[in-house]
Design a protein around this motif. Structure first.
Motif, PDB file in Angstrom:
ATOM      1  N   GLY A 238       0.779  -1.102   0.045  1.00  0.00           N
ATOM      2  CA  GLY A 238       0.048  -0.005   0.099  1.00  0.00           C
ATOM      3  C   GLY A 238       0.966   1.250  -0.149  1.00  0.00           C
ATOM      4  N   LEU A 239       2.153   1.504   0.204  1.00  0.00           N
ATOM      5  CA  LEU A 239       3.022   2.429   0.262  1.00  0.00           C
ATOM      6  C   LEU A 239       2.909   3.205  -1.088  1.00  0.00           C
ATOM      7  N   SER A 240       2.987   2.574  -2.027  1.00  0.00           N
ATOM      8  CA  SER A 240       2.829   3.116  -3.409  1.00  0.00           C
ATOM      9  C   SER A 240       1.692   3.686  -3.702  1.00  0.00           C
ATOM     10  N   PRO A 241       0.566   3.385  -3.648  1.00  0.00           N
ATOM     11  CA  PRO A 241      -0.562   4.324  -3.702  1.00  0.00           C
ATOM     12  C   PRO A 241      -0.754   5.219  -2.714  1.00  0.00           C
ATOM     13  N   PHE A 242      -0.169   4.969  -1.436  1.00  0.00           N
ATOM     14  CA  PHE A 242      -0.062   6.190  -0.429  1.00  0.00           C
ATOM     15  C   PHE A 242       0.910   7.348  -0.909  1.00  0.00           C
ATOM     16  N   ILE A 243       2.077   6.962  -1.660  1.00  0.00           N
ATOM     17  CA  ILE A 243       2.887   7.901  -1.861  1.00  0.00           C
ATOM     18  C   ILE A 243       2.277   8.852  -3.125  1.00  0.00           C
ATOM     19  N   MET A 244       1.837   8.132  -4.068  1.00  0.00           N
ATOM     20  CA  MET A 244       1.013   8.682  -5.153  1.00  0.00           C
ATOM     21  C   MET A 244       0.131   9.935  -4.920  1.00  0.00           C
ATOM     22  N   GLN A 245      -0.792   9.425  -3.749  1.00  0.00           N
ATOM     23  CA  GLN A 245      -1.910  10.352  -3.424  1.00  0.00           C
ATOM     24  C   GLN A 245      -1.325  11.565  -2.600  1.00  0.00           C
ATOM     25  N   SER A 246      -0.408  11.070  -1.512  1.00  0.00           N
ATOM     26  CA  SER A 246       0.136  12.139  -0.620  1.00  0.00           C
ATOM     27  C   SER A 246       1.104  13.123  -1.326  1.00  0.00           C
ATOM     28  N   THR A 247       1.764  12.806  -2.562  1.00  0.00           N
ATOM     29  CA  THR A 247       2.500  13.742  -3.151  1.00  0.00           C
ATOM     30  C   THR A 247       1.466  14.914  -3.791  1.00  0.00           C
ATOM     31  N   GLU A 248       0.354  14.454  -4.053  1.00  0.00           N
ATOM     32  CA  GLU A 248      -0.668  15.710  -4.184  1.00  0.00           C
ATOM     33  C   GLU A 248      -0.846  16.692  -3.424  1.00  0.00           C
ATOM     34  N   SER A 249      -0.795  16.350  -2.096  1.00  0.00           N
ATOM     35  CA  SER A 249      -0.860  17.122  -1.071  1.00  0.00           C
ATOM     36  C   SER A 249       0.296  18.103  -1.012  1.00  0.00           C
ATOM     37  N   ILE A 250       1.521  17.665  -1.317  1.00  0.00           N
ATOM     38  CA  ILE A 250       2.703  18.410  -1.621  1.00  0.00           C
ATOM     39  C   ILE A 250       2.678  19.438  -2.649  1.00  0.00           C
ATOM     40  N   LEU A 251       2.195  18.881  -3.812  1.00  0.00           N
ATOM     41  CA  LEU A 251       1.826  19.618  -4.795  1.00  0.00           C
ATOM     42  C   LEU A 251       1.059  21.042  -4.636  1.00  0.00           C
ATOM     43  N   ALA A 252      -0.256  20.406  -3.876  1.00  0.00           N
ATOM     44  CA  ALA A 252      -1.282  21.438  -3.415  1.00  0.00           C
ATOM     45  C   ALA A 252      -0.509  22.579  -2.513  1.00  0.00           C
ATOM     46  N   ILE A 253       0.384  21.990  -1.393  1.00  0.00           N
ATOM     47  CA  ILE A 253       0.862  23.370  -0.944  1.00  0.00           C
ATOM     48  C   ILE A 253       1.551  24.068  -1.513  1.00  0.00           C
ATOM     49  N   SER A 254       2.575  23.506  -2.427  1.00  0.00           N
ATOM     50  CA  SER A 254       3.296  24.571  -3.237  1.00  0.00           C
ATOM     51  C   SER A 254       2.680  25.410  -4.018  1.00  0.00           C
ATOM     52  N   PHE A 255       1.643  25.015  -4.987  1.00  0.00           N
ATOM     53  CA  PHE A 255       0.575  25.933  -5.362  1.00  0.00           C
ATOM     54  C   PHE A 255       0.260  27.020  -4.409  1.00  0.00           C
ATOM     55  N   ASN A 256      -0.403  26.629  -3.250  1.00  0.00           N
ATOM     56  CA  ASN A 256      -0.862  27.534  -2.380  1.00  0.00           C
ATOM     57  C   ASN A 256      -0.117  28.655  -1.960  1.00  0.00           C
ATOM     58  N   THR A 257       1.043  28.199  -1.631  1.00  0.00           N
ATOM     59  CA  THR A 257       2.030  28.939  -0.858  1.00  0.00           C
ATOM     60  C   THR A 257       2.488  30.178  -1.962  1.00  0.00           C
ATOM     61  N   SER A 258       2.875  29.582  -3.140  1.00  0.00           N
ATOM     62  CA  SER A 258       3.300  30.332  -4.003  1.00  0.00           C
ATOM     63  C   SER A 258       2.294  31.461  -4.595  1.00  0.00           C
ATOM     64  N   LEU A 259       1.043  30.995  -4.709  1.00  0.00           N
ATOM     65  CA  LEU A 259      -0.093  31.895  -5.184  1.00  0.00           C
ATOM     66  C   LEU A 259      -0.309  32.900  -4.195  1.00  0.00           C
ATOM     67  N   LEU A 260      -0.421  32.596  -2.843  1.00  0.00           N
ATOM     68  CA  LEU A 260      -0.184  33.545  -1.728  1.00  0.00           C
ATOM     69  C   LEU A 260       0.568  34.542  -1.853  1.00  0.00           C
ATOM     70  N   LYS A 261       1.794  34.209  -2.034  1.00  0.00           N
ATOM     71  CA  LYS A 261       2.992  35.111  -2.174  1.00  0.00           C
ATOM     72  C   LYS A 261       2.971  36.081  -3.399  1.00  0.00           C
ATOM     73  N   TYR A 262       2.481  35.793  -4.475  1.00  0.00           N
ATOM     74  CA  TYR A 262       2.480  36.374  -5.745  1.00  0.00           C
ATOM     75  C   TYR A 262       1.142  36.926  -6.262  1.00  0.00           C
ATOM     76  N   GLY A 263       0.019  36.367  -5.539  1.00  0.00           N
ATOM     77  CA  GLY A 263      -1.143  36.652  -6.262  1.00  0.00           C
ATOM     78  C   GLY A 263      -2.179  36.958  -4.957  1.00  0.00           C
ATOM     79  N   GLY A 264      -2.128  36.753  -3.934  1.00  0.00           N
ATOM     80  CA  GLY A 264      -2.765  36.943  -2.662  1.00  0.00           C
ATOM     81  C   GLY A 264      -4.006  35.866  -2.661  1.00  0.00           C
ATOM     82  N   ASP A 265      -4.782  36.179  -1.558  1.00  0.00           N
ATOM     83  CA  ASP A 265      -6.033  35.478  -1.521  1.00  0.00           C
ATOM     84  C   ASP A 265      -6.727  34.763  -2.609  1.00  0.00           C
ATOM     85  N   LEU A 266      -6.781  35.989  -3.557  1.00  0.00           N
ATOM     86  CA  LEU A 266      -7.873  35.854  -4.710  1.00  0.00           C
ATOM     87  C   LEU A 266      -7.380  34.645  -5.756  1.00  0.00           C
ATOM     88  N   ALA A 267      -6.294  34.786  -5.583  1.00  0.00           N
ATOM     89  CA  ALA A 267      -5.339  33.746  -6.543  1.00  0.00           C
ATOM     90  C   ALA A 267      -5.525  32.287  -5.773  1.00  0.00           C
TER      91      ALA A 267
END
Length: 275
Positions: A238-267
């Motif tokens: 089960g580690l393989s599907p766990f890693i595949m799904q959990s990396t989506e979380s990391i991707l979402a964090i990367s998007f949100n933190t960058s968007l907040l910095k460069y585009g604000g809450d609206l972004a």
């Protein structure tokens, strides 16, 4: 599964699973449709709830260890005629889901605000993120059970039953959202409450089937004991599907933190819609 023609069997098994996956998206989509239309606070509330997505994905990814690791091994055991081992895999998976629930909920509640700020919340949106997540975490066990154990229904060749568990929850969520958000004026807390009630009904459907008389795999008291000879192979697979799904979380964090910095809450809110 041993006698049907292959191509019709593929469609028979796959189409309900695809439909269930599609319907499952309604949970987040419907929540965000209503949240975005809350008068006066919709924009900030939508961004706040969007920030919680990374945590929600991470929490649900733990259920993939049980569903993606335990269910295939249980199916193999059933094919070998070893129902006892298949039952042990299900029982150990159920216990593991409870442990995952305690682990994720404890950490999330203890460090909620720092985690949300790290994942892209701002001073304007933190309140809405906390309001949503604090309610949502109360239903973590429902999320883990409905997603983790549903795979054990598919493993028996009963994809329609598995689909109904998702469908019931999604339709109930669509009905409850406007009641809690607008009629009872609960805002984002109402959206979270509607979601966990709906997930609770889905989990109840799954548990009712897996403890009933129509299942080949049944949750029995004698199998609810940790057996590492059974559990460790499930975790390894089960580690393989766990890693595949959990990396989506990391991707979402990367998007949100960058968007907040460069585009604000609206972004951040715009990305929530796109997601």
């Amino acid at each position: 599964l041993g006698t049907e023609r292959m191509l019709p069997l593929v469609f028979k098994m796959a189409l309900p699973a695809v439909a269930a996956q599609f319907v499952n998206l309604l949970y987040s989509m419907v929540d965000r449709i209503y949240i975005g239309h809350i008068p006066g606070i919709g924009t900030d509330a939508l961004a706040g709830v969007g920030v919680t997505t990374s945590l929600v994905i991470l929490i649900s990814s733990f259920s993939a260890i049980v569903g993606g690791g335990g269910a295939p091994l249980a199916a193999i055991a059933l094919g070998q005629g070893d129902r006892s081992r298949a039952g042990k895999i299900l029982g150990n998976g159920f216990i593991l889901l409870i442990l995952f629930t305690l682990f994720t909920s404890l950490i999330a509640y203890t460090f909620m605000e720092p985690i949300l700020l790290f994942t892209g919340a701002s001073e304007n949106t933190l309140e809405y993120a906390v309001n949503y997540l604090s309610i949502y975490l109360l239903g973590t066990i429902f999320v883990e059970i409905s997603t983790g154990l549903n795979s054990f229904i598919n493993a028996q060749g009963r994809p329609a039953i598995a689909m109904y568990s998702v469908l019931i929850g999604a339709l109930l969520n669509i009905v409850l959202d406007p009641i809690f958000i607008f009629w009872l004026d609960m805002g984002v807390k109402g959206a979270a409450l509607a979601t966990i009630i709906s997930q609770g009904v889905s989990a109840l459907w799954v548990m009712k089937f897996l403890t009933g008389d129509k299942t080949l795999l049944k949750i029995k008291k004698k199998y609810l004991r940790i057996d590492f000879k059974v559990l460790l192979p499930c975790i390894a697979l089960g580690l393989s599907p766990f890693i595949m799904q959990s990396t989506e979380s990391i991707l979402a964090i990367s998007f949100n933190t960058s968007l907040l910095k460069y585009g604000g809450d609206l972004a951040v809110g715009a990305m929530t819609i796109l997601s």
